[in-house]
Design an enzyme around this catalytic site. Structure first.
Site, PDB file in Angstrom:
ATOM      1  N   GLU B  61       0.812  -1.225   0.000  1.00  0.00           N
ATOM      2  CA  GLU B  61       0.000   0.000   0.000  1.00  0.00           C
ATOM      3  C   GLU B  61       0.841   1.269   0.000  1.00  0.00           C
ATOM      4  O   GLU B  61       0.344   2.338  -0.324  1.00  0.00           O
ATOM      5  CB  GLU B  61      -0.959   0.004   1.184  1.00  0.00           C
ATOM      6  CG  GLU B  61      -0.268   0.053   2.536  1.00  0.00           C
ATOM      7  CD  GLU B  61      -1.223  -0.233   3.681  1.00  0.00           C
ATOM      8  OE1 GLU B  61      -2.394  -0.471   3.434  1.00  0.00           O
ATOM      9  OE2 GLU B  61      -0.761  -0.209   4.835  1.00  0.00           O
ATOM     10  N   LEU B  62       2.105   1.160   0.371  1.00  0.00           N
ATOM     11  CA  LEU B  62       2.971   2.340   0.359  1.00  0.00           C
ATOM     12  C   LEU B  62       3.235   2.817  -1.061  1.00  0.00           C
ATOM     13  O   LEU B  62       3.762   3.905  -1.264  1.00  0.00           O
ATOM     14  CB  LEU B  62       4.319   2.028   1.011  1.00  0.00           C
ATOM     15  CG  LEU B  62       4.318   1.315   2.364  1.00  0.00           C
ATOM     16  CD1 LEU B  62       5.742   1.127   2.850  1.00  0.00           C
ATOM     17  CD2 LEU B  62       3.536   2.119   3.378  1.00  0.00           C
TER      18      LEU B  62
END
Lengths: 303, 264
Positions: B61-62
């Site tokens: 998700e980063l």
């Protein structure tokens, strides 16, 4: 060419982080977290801030513990490696702060809406969840084209974005590489931008690789030189994550008294970035430096 | 790294967490696009890549996509080795777009509280009028539960965590049963599997209720029932979860050499 925006971190925070203002920070999620700027906010005793960000790691917990915060608009507040953020917990459980519960996607879209100059962005996430009960910025809507049920995410336009990068020139053109999370949206969405940078470089360096510029320099209000300014979070090309600092923080923030000691040692008593590094100690700092360098191939912007 | 080999037929001891990671890894098929979460799932992805799913792609998700395990053990997905020779470094909005389009096959989520329809709470214990405990919140979990083609829940099996109805739905499962996700407008997905310290549970394709599918070595159906806060449905034949193999343990201990996540 614009005038120089280079100033000390203290001046940048003093001028561009107003009491009662909305601050977006921690926009790259686990890396580039602007701890030096956050600690300066604590030292200047800023009050009634609204914090905006996806996960923040322990930065938001520290600002909450120091009494700087009235409201949090975030997807997650805690300590990535250990779980709970105790100052956040205490503040929510006692009703001292207000929380608007986002997911990472809704937070990204709220900033993107502001960046695009529109009042909301549609999404397919969170439908059926209770985020709608604790976030007035989320509503369901019917798509005017397909008839589908969608989540409408209201725009968030912060007063100031605080963004840490590897290098920037004095005009605010900042180079960042790595995974940038919601950094681009956050900069475009915010009225003002404070850049903190590991290195201050010439305009020739930033314009040599314009793809790497995070946001147009004319939108930036301040550039501050902040070496190790994201410690204990990592900065690609500069230093690794200081896991021990996050692990120690769990205990150091478990009670208000413990947190007050932590704040005295790591924030209030710190006079400069050199002083901060001295407190970490040479051995620890050396241990965080890169062990393997991996430079990219250069590219050609010629004509 | 523990390099001790052959125990002369004696089964090599392993921890509950190691078993959970091995089970999680086996849920990843070769070629899957995997949205990798924090902690145990981070190891599960690394293990699957090495053990049986060399073509799995990891999405973080980063804003990270990678097709090979990180070159060194990592504690969090933002650690610099996880960026080294990534196939894509981008923005959270970009990887969330992949998810929202339906291009993510499987994701992993941890929870503090789960209920019989797989709804997860990582926000408020005790409800909104009387907050007992504030937990960190969704992060990307609500997005994964809403938008992945399937998601897998990993958590400790305790009665206070396995409740009839969660206090707050952070990450939607099947709501109150069949048809709920469709009515809410969710485009797809739902929990496929719950991996706990005691068992593996799946969901009835008709009613969407959680069903005990397999118990881990050393645990019994009765243990699982005793640690579940509702009368748990039990599959017609409950299997015993396969213990981690020597190969799986060797790989795992390379990625978590000090047992930070998987130690006893």
């Amino acid at each position: 060419m614009s005038d120089s925006k280079l100033m000390t971190l203290a001046e940048a925070v003093s001028r561009f982080v107003p009491d009662g203002g909305a601050v977006v920070a921690g926009t790259a999620l686990e890396s580039f977290i602007p701890f030096a700027a956050g600690h300066e906010i604590i030292r200047q005793r800023k009050r009634d801030l609204t914090l905006v960000g996806p996960i923040s790691d322990i930065l938001f917990d520290q600002l909450i513990g120091a009494g700087c915060v009235r409201k949090v608009r975030a997807a997650w507040v805690g300590n990535v490696i250990t779980g709970s953020g105790y100052n956040f917990r205490r503040a929510v459980e006692s009703g001292a702060i207000e929380v608007e519960d986002h997911s990472n996607l809704t937070l990204a879209l709220a900033l993107r809406a502001a960046a695009m100059g529109v009042p909301f962005m549609p999404a397919r996430t969170a439908l059926g969840s209770d985020l709608f009960k604790t976030n007035a910025s989320l509503k369901t809507m019917t798509c005017p084209f397909t008839g589908d049920t969608l989540t409408a995410v209201a725009a968030i336009a912060p007063d100031v974005a605080i963004v840490h990068v590897q290098r920037a020139d004095e005009h605010g053109n900042a180079h960042a590489w790595g995974n940038l999370g919601v950094t681009r949206e956050a900069c475009l969405a915010s009225r003002r931008i404070i850049i903190t940078a590991e290195e201050i470089v010439s305009h020739e360096v930033t314009t040599s690789d314009p793809n790497r510029v995070v946001t147009p320099g004319f939108r930036v209000s301040a550039v501050a030189h902040a070496p190790w300014g994201a410690h204990p979070s990592p900065v690609p090309g500069h230093y690794n994550r200081d896991h021990q600092m996050f692990l120690d923080y769990q205990e150091e923030s478990q009670t208000p008294e413990a947190f007050a000691r932590w704040q005295a040692r790591w924030v209030d008593g710190v006079r400069s970035s050199e002083d901060y590094l001295a407190r970490l100690g040479e051995e620890r700092v050396a241990g965080l430096r890169l062990k393997h360098h991996a430079p990219a191939e250069t590219v050609d912007y010629g004509y | 790294m523990d390099t001790k080999g052959g125990h002369g037929g004696e089964p090599r001891p392993y921890t509950a967490a190691e078993l959970m990671v091995a089970v999680a890894a086996r849920e990843i098929n070769d070629g899957d696009v995997v949205f990798v979460g924090m902690r145990l799932p981070l190891l599960g992805f690394q293990l699957a890549k090495q053990a049986h799913a060399p073509n799995a792609v990891g999405v973080f998700e980063l804003g990270i996509v990678r097709d090979a395990p990180a070159p060194e053990p990592i504690f969090t997905m933002g650690d610099l080795p996880n960026l080294h020779r990534a196939t894509w470094l981008a923005d959270t909005g970009d990887v969330m777009g992949l998810l929202q389009q339906g291009l993510v096959d499987v994701s992993f989520i941890g929870g503090a509280q789960v209920d019989r329809f797989g709804n997860l709470n990582t926000s408020y214990i005790g409800g909104l009028d009387q907050i007992e405990t504030r937990l960190p919140g969704s992060g990307g979990a609500c997005d994964l539960a809403s938008l992945a083609r399937r998601h897998i829940i990993i958590m400790a099996h305790e009665k206070r965590r396995f409740v009839p109805k969660v206090d707050y739905i952070t990450s939607p499962g099947y709501g109150d049963g069949a048809g709920w996700r469709e009515r809410a407008g969710l485009p797809r997905g739902g929990p496929s599997t719950v991996i706990t310290t005691l068992a593996i549970l799946r969901f009835d394709p008709e009613t969407r209720e959680m069903i005990l599918s397999s118990v881990h070595p050393g645990a019994t159906v009765e243990d699982v029932m005793a640690h579940t806060g509702w009368p748990l449905k039990v599959a017609a034949s409950v299997a015993e979860t396969s213990a981690p193999t020597e190969d799986e343990l060797l790989i795992l201990r390379r990625f978590d050499p000090q047992g930070f996540w998987t130690g006893a």
